[in-house]
Design a protein around this motif. Structure first.
Motif, PDB file in Angstrom:
ATOM      1  N   ALA A  65      -5.085   4.019  18.258  1.00 52.03           N
ATOM      2  CA  ALA A  65      -6.543   3.869  18.002  1.00 52.03           C
ATOM      3  C   ALA A  65      -6.870   3.142  16.933  1.00 52.03           C
ATOM      4  N   ALA A  66      -6.025   3.090  15.859  1.00 55.74           N
ATOM      5  CA  ALA A  66      -6.432   2.558  14.482  1.00 55.74           C
ATOM      6  C   ALA A  66      -5.873   0.870  14.794  1.00 55.74           C
ATOM      7  N   MET A  67      -4.895   0.663  15.559  1.00 56.24           N
ATOM      8  CA  MET A  67      -4.438  -0.596  16.093  1.00 56.24           C
ATOM      9  C   MET A  67      -5.822  -1.374  16.714  1.00 56.24           C
ATOM     10  N   PHE A  68      -6.489  -0.503  17.538  1.00 46.72           N
ATOM     11  CA  PHE A  68      -7.364  -1.037  18.235  1.00 46.72           C
ATOM     12  C   PHE A  68      -8.850  -1.222  17.259  1.00 46.72           C
ATOM     13  N   LEU A  69      -8.776  -0.384  16.368  1.00 44.49           N
ATOM     14  CA  LEU A  69     -10.060  -0.406  15.342  1.00 44.49           C
ATOM     15  C   LEU A  69      -9.807  -1.798  14.662  1.00 44.49           C
ATOM     16  N   ILE A  70      -8.648  -2.013  13.964  1.00 50.52           N
ATOM     17  CA  ILE A  70      -8.181  -3.205  13.111  1.00 50.52           C
ATOM     18  C   ILE A  70      -8.636  -4.551  13.926  1.00 50.52           C
ATOM     19  N   GLU A  71      -8.049  -4.415  15.200  1.00 56.47           N
ATOM     20  CA  GLU A  71      -8.358  -5.941  16.062  1.00 56.47           C
ATOM     21  C   GLU A  71      -9.866  -5.892  16.404  1.00 56.47           C
ATOM     22  N   TRP A  72     -10.369  -4.758  16.548  1.00 55.97           N
ATOM     23  CA  TRP A  72     -12.058  -4.882  16.725  1.00 55.97           C
ATOM     24  C   TRP A  72     -12.776  -5.246  15.524  1.00 55.97           C
ATOM     25  N   LEU A  73     -12.294  -4.682  14.539  1.00 59.10           N
ATOM     26  CA  LEU A  73     -12.894  -5.074  13.013  1.00 59.10           C
ATOM     27  C   LEU A  73     -12.441  -6.570  12.929  1.00 59.10           C
ATOM     28  N   GLU A  74     -11.524  -7.120  13.181  1.00 57.53           N
ATOM     29  CA  GLU A  74     -11.347  -8.616  13.202  1.00 57.53           C
ATOM     30  C   GLU A  74     -12.441  -9.489  13.974  1.00 57.53           C
ATOM     31  N   LYS A  75     -12.859  -9.086  14.850  1.00 54.76           N
ATOM     32  CA  LYS A  75     -14.027  -9.598  15.794  1.00 54.76           C
ATOM     33  C   LYS A  75     -15.277  -9.576  15.357  1.00 54.76           C
ATOM     34  N   GLN A  76     -15.383  -8.493  14.374  1.00 52.09           N
ATOM     35  CA  GLN A  76     -16.834  -8.122  14.218  1.00 52.09           C
ATOM     36  C   GLN A  76     -16.926  -8.901  12.471  1.00 52.09           C
ATOM     37  N   PRO A  77     -16.852  -8.220  11.408  1.00 51.39           N
ATOM     38  CA  PRO A  77     -17.269  -8.827  10.130  1.00 51.39           C
ATOM     39  C   PRO A  77     -16.164  -9.534   9.997  1.00 51.39           C
ATOM     40  N   GLY A  78     -14.822  -9.419  10.675  1.00 49.78           N
ATOM     41  CA  GLY A  78     -13.470  -9.992  10.087  1.00 49.78           C
ATOM     42  C   GLY A  78     -12.807  -9.161   9.153  1.00 49.78           C
ATOM     43  N   PHE A  79     -11.655  -8.519   9.376  1.00 50.37           N
ATOM     44  CA  PHE A  79     -11.105  -7.730   8.461  1.00 50.37           C
ATOM     45  C   PHE A  79     -10.794  -8.166   7.088  1.00 50.37           C
ATOM     46  N   ALA A  80     -11.126  -9.599   6.678  1.00 49.87           N
ATOM     47  CA  ALA A  80     -10.918 -10.096   5.396  1.00 49.87           C
ATOM     48  C   ALA A  80     -11.760  -9.503   4.538  1.00 49.87           C
ATOM     49  N   VAL A  81     -13.100  -8.976   4.726  1.00 47.94           N
ATOM     50  CA  VAL A  81     -14.260  -8.494   3.941  1.00 47.94           C
ATOM     51  C   VAL A  81     -13.557  -7.285   3.430  1.00 47.94           C
ATOM     52  N   VAL A  82     -12.614  -6.512   4.071  1.00 41.00           N
ATOM     53  CA  VAL A  82     -12.259  -5.350   3.624  1.00 41.00           C
ATOM     54  C   VAL A  82     -11.540  -5.381   2.411  1.00 41.00           C
ATOM     55  N   LYS A  83     -11.881  -4.792   1.088  1.00 44.03           N
ATOM     56  CA  LYS A  83     -11.186  -5.021  -0.054  1.00 44.03           C
ATOM     57  C   LYS A  83     -10.437  -3.625  -0.514  1.00 44.03           C
ATOM     58  N   ALA A  84     -10.713  -2.630   0.349  1.00 44.89           N
ATOM     59  CA  ALA A  84      -9.986  -1.389  -0.068  1.00 44.89           C
ATOM     60  C   ALA A  84     -10.260  -0.298   1.170  1.00 44.89           C
ATOM     61  N   ILE A  85      -9.529   0.645   1.137  1.00 43.80           N
ATOM     62  CA  ILE A  85      -9.675   1.574   2.257  1.00 43.80           C
ATOM     63  C   ILE A  85      -9.717   2.859   1.732  1.00 43.80           C
ATOM     64  N   GLY A  86     -10.380   3.936   1.985  1.00 41.28           N
ATOM     65  CA  GLY A  86     -10.831   5.240   1.466  1.00 41.28           C
ATOM     66  C   GLY A  86     -10.537   6.107   2.787  1.00 41.28           C
ATOM     67  N   HIS A  87      -9.434   7.229   2.550  1.00 41.36           N
ATOM     68  CA  HIS A  87      -9.296   7.896   3.602  1.00 41.36           C
ATOM     69  C   HIS A  87      -9.662   9.276   3.184  1.00 41.36           C
ATOM     70  N   ARG A  88     -10.291  10.063   4.015  1.00 40.57           N
ATOM     71  CA  ARG A  88     -10.429  11.502   3.878  1.00 40.57           C
ATOM     72  C   ARG A  88      -9.221  12.202   4.497  1.00 40.57           C
ATOM     73  N   ILE A  89      -8.436  12.944   3.338  1.00 37.78           N
ATOM     74  CA  ILE A  89      -7.508  13.551   3.625  1.00 37.78           C
ATOM     75  C   ILE A  89      -7.823  15.290   3.562  1.00 37.78           C
ATOM     76  N   VAL A  90      -7.547  15.882   4.335  1.00 37.18           N
ATOM     77  CA  VAL A  90      -7.895  17.279   4.397  1.00 37.18           C
ATOM     78  C   VAL A  90      -7.111  18.216   3.352  1.00 37.18           C
ATOM     79  N   TYR A  91      -5.835  17.943   3.157  1.00 35.71           N
ATOM     80  CA  TYR A  91      -5.079  18.826   2.409  1.00 35.71           C
ATOM     81  C   TYR A  91      -4.757  17.847   0.958  1.00 35.71           C
ATOM     82  N   GLY A  92      -5.179  18.425  -0.145  1.00 35.24           N
ATOM     83  CA  GLY A  92      -4.529  17.807  -1.315  1.00 35.24           C
ATOM     84  C   GLY A  92      -3.754  18.617  -2.262  1.00 35.24           C
ATOM     85  N   MET A  93      -3.472  19.693  -1.409  1.00 36.30           N
ATOM     86  CA  MET A  93      -2.624  20.971  -2.412  1.00 36.30           C
ATOM     87  C   MET A  93      -3.170  20.791  -3.846  1.00 36.30           C
TER      88      MET A  93
END
Length: 389
Positions: A65-93
């Protein structure tokens, strides 16, 4: 899609979904794209964006699913516009704040999979796929548990032998990104004693005093606390022993039972969806029981947290149920007059921002939560992106 500027990509991975958003960071944070890949690994997987358009997706797991999302974003705004990624992580201990994702942190996250087999494997896969695609792109882990890191010792402690406490088995609490957003939205309107109720497919409450988490309903895992769409909430541990013996359930089967077959779905035998149950409650006693059980348990937690806080000034409803089902809010609050809660029925049924009556001693709010925006704000702070407020 129109051309966009430098963006933060926020990723919120669920057990069978990926919610994502793009936020422009030049000027005020601006949401330019929002979407979700749902039903990952299940028939009917699809990507929906901007709540209007959708396409079918072939994705057997989160990595695909992530690979599909990356390829889809490449066709939308272009992945090059992404300068950082923030992930929600459930467990941070024991992490008290966001962390830049490094090999050392990845090793730690992989060591935590047994704590949350529902979310952690998918979240780790997402990070790995984005890292493989662009290893130099900064990725930040935003932990749901960090919000509760400073809870009082008595709120964290579990009644087990001391060696388990030393090993880190304690109440961590979750939905922290949502709670942080709700407090920010309340601002100066938040009373000294506030209860935040995030009521959705996953549901929890937090007791807040002077802006700090004092206690929360979810504990060591997100399965505990309130009953949820398919999770049990709190359950007598003796039930686990009994079912494993009488039903010959393996640990994996028991985990599936309490996370995917229980809660509203288990009691009703019909659906995990609150609105669907309310449509059927007049004709189906099991649906009616599921709805009332949810409201009853929520009232209990509000009452107990009012005791923790020494009273109550502010109550906030958020999440899919909390924001959109006024009948549930009314049923929860009807028996809470002793705390000073009085709803304005018309305001409540219009889902207004403030739904308490003018003479209510407790201010009651409905605030749509936004975990993705909270992630974007955190990333801007961590990476020192200059944004206007």
């Amino acid at each position: 899609m129109t051309a966009v500027k430098d963006c933060i990509l926020t990723i919120n991975g669920g057990s069978s979904s990926i919610k994502f958003s793009l936020y422009e960071v030049q000027g005020p944070l601006k949401n330019v794209l929002i979407g979700e890949i749902e039903r990952i690994g299940i028939e009917g997987t699809k990507l929906t964006w901007n709540k209007e358009e959708s396409i079918e997706v072939e994705a057997s797991d989160h990595a695909a699913a992530a690979m599909f999302l990356i390829e889809w974003l490449e066709k939308q705004p272009g992945f090059a516009v992404v300068k950082a990624i923030g992930h929600r992580i459930v467990y941070g201990m024991r992490h008290t704040g966001p962390q830049k994702i490094t090999p050392a942190l990845m090793k730690e996250l992989k060591g935590s999979i047994a704590l949350d087999p529902e979310h952690m494997p998918g979240e780790i896969k997402l990070i790995e796929v984005f890292t493989a695609h662009n290893p130099d792109l900064p990725q930040i882990a935003c932990f749901d548990t960090s919000f509760h890191a400073d809870m009082p010792r008595m709120a964290k402690l579990l009644p087990l032998p001391r060696r388990f406490d030393v090993a880190g088995i304690q109440r961590y609490g979750f939905h922290g990104l949502s709670y942080a957003y709700l407090l920010e939205e309340l601002g100066k309107d938040a009373g000294a004693r506030t209860i935040l109720a995030h009521l959705g497919n996953g549901a929890s409450l937090a007791a807040i005093k002077e802006g700090k988490s004092m206690d929360t309903s979810m504990g060591f895992t997100p399965t505990s606390g309130l009953p949820m769409s398919t999770r049990t909430g709190d359950l007598d541990p003796g039930v686990a022993w009994y079912l494993m013996q009488s039903e010959k359930l393996s640990p994996e089967q028991f985990n599936h039972l309490v996370n995917h077959e229980s809660g509203l779905l288990g009691i009703s035998g019909i659906s995990p969806d609150m609105r669907e149950l309310m449509k059927q409650e007049k004709d189906n006693p099991h649906a009616a029981e599921a709805v009332e059980f949810f409201c009853y348990q929520t009232r209990k937690w509000i009452g107990s947290f009012a005791a923790v806080l020494g009273g109550l000034d502010t109550l906030v409803f958020a999440g899919g149920i909390g924001e959109n089902v006024p009948e549930v809010r009314e049923r929860i609050c009807t028996s809470l007059g002793f705390l000073g809660i009085t709803l304005d029925k018309e305001k409540n049924h219009r889902n207004e921002h403030i739904i308490s009556s003018d003479n209510s001693k407790v201010s009651v709010y409905v605030i749509p939560t936004n975990e993705e925006l909270m992630i974007a704000k955190i990333i801007c702070e961590v990476l020192n992106f200059s944004i206007e407020t």
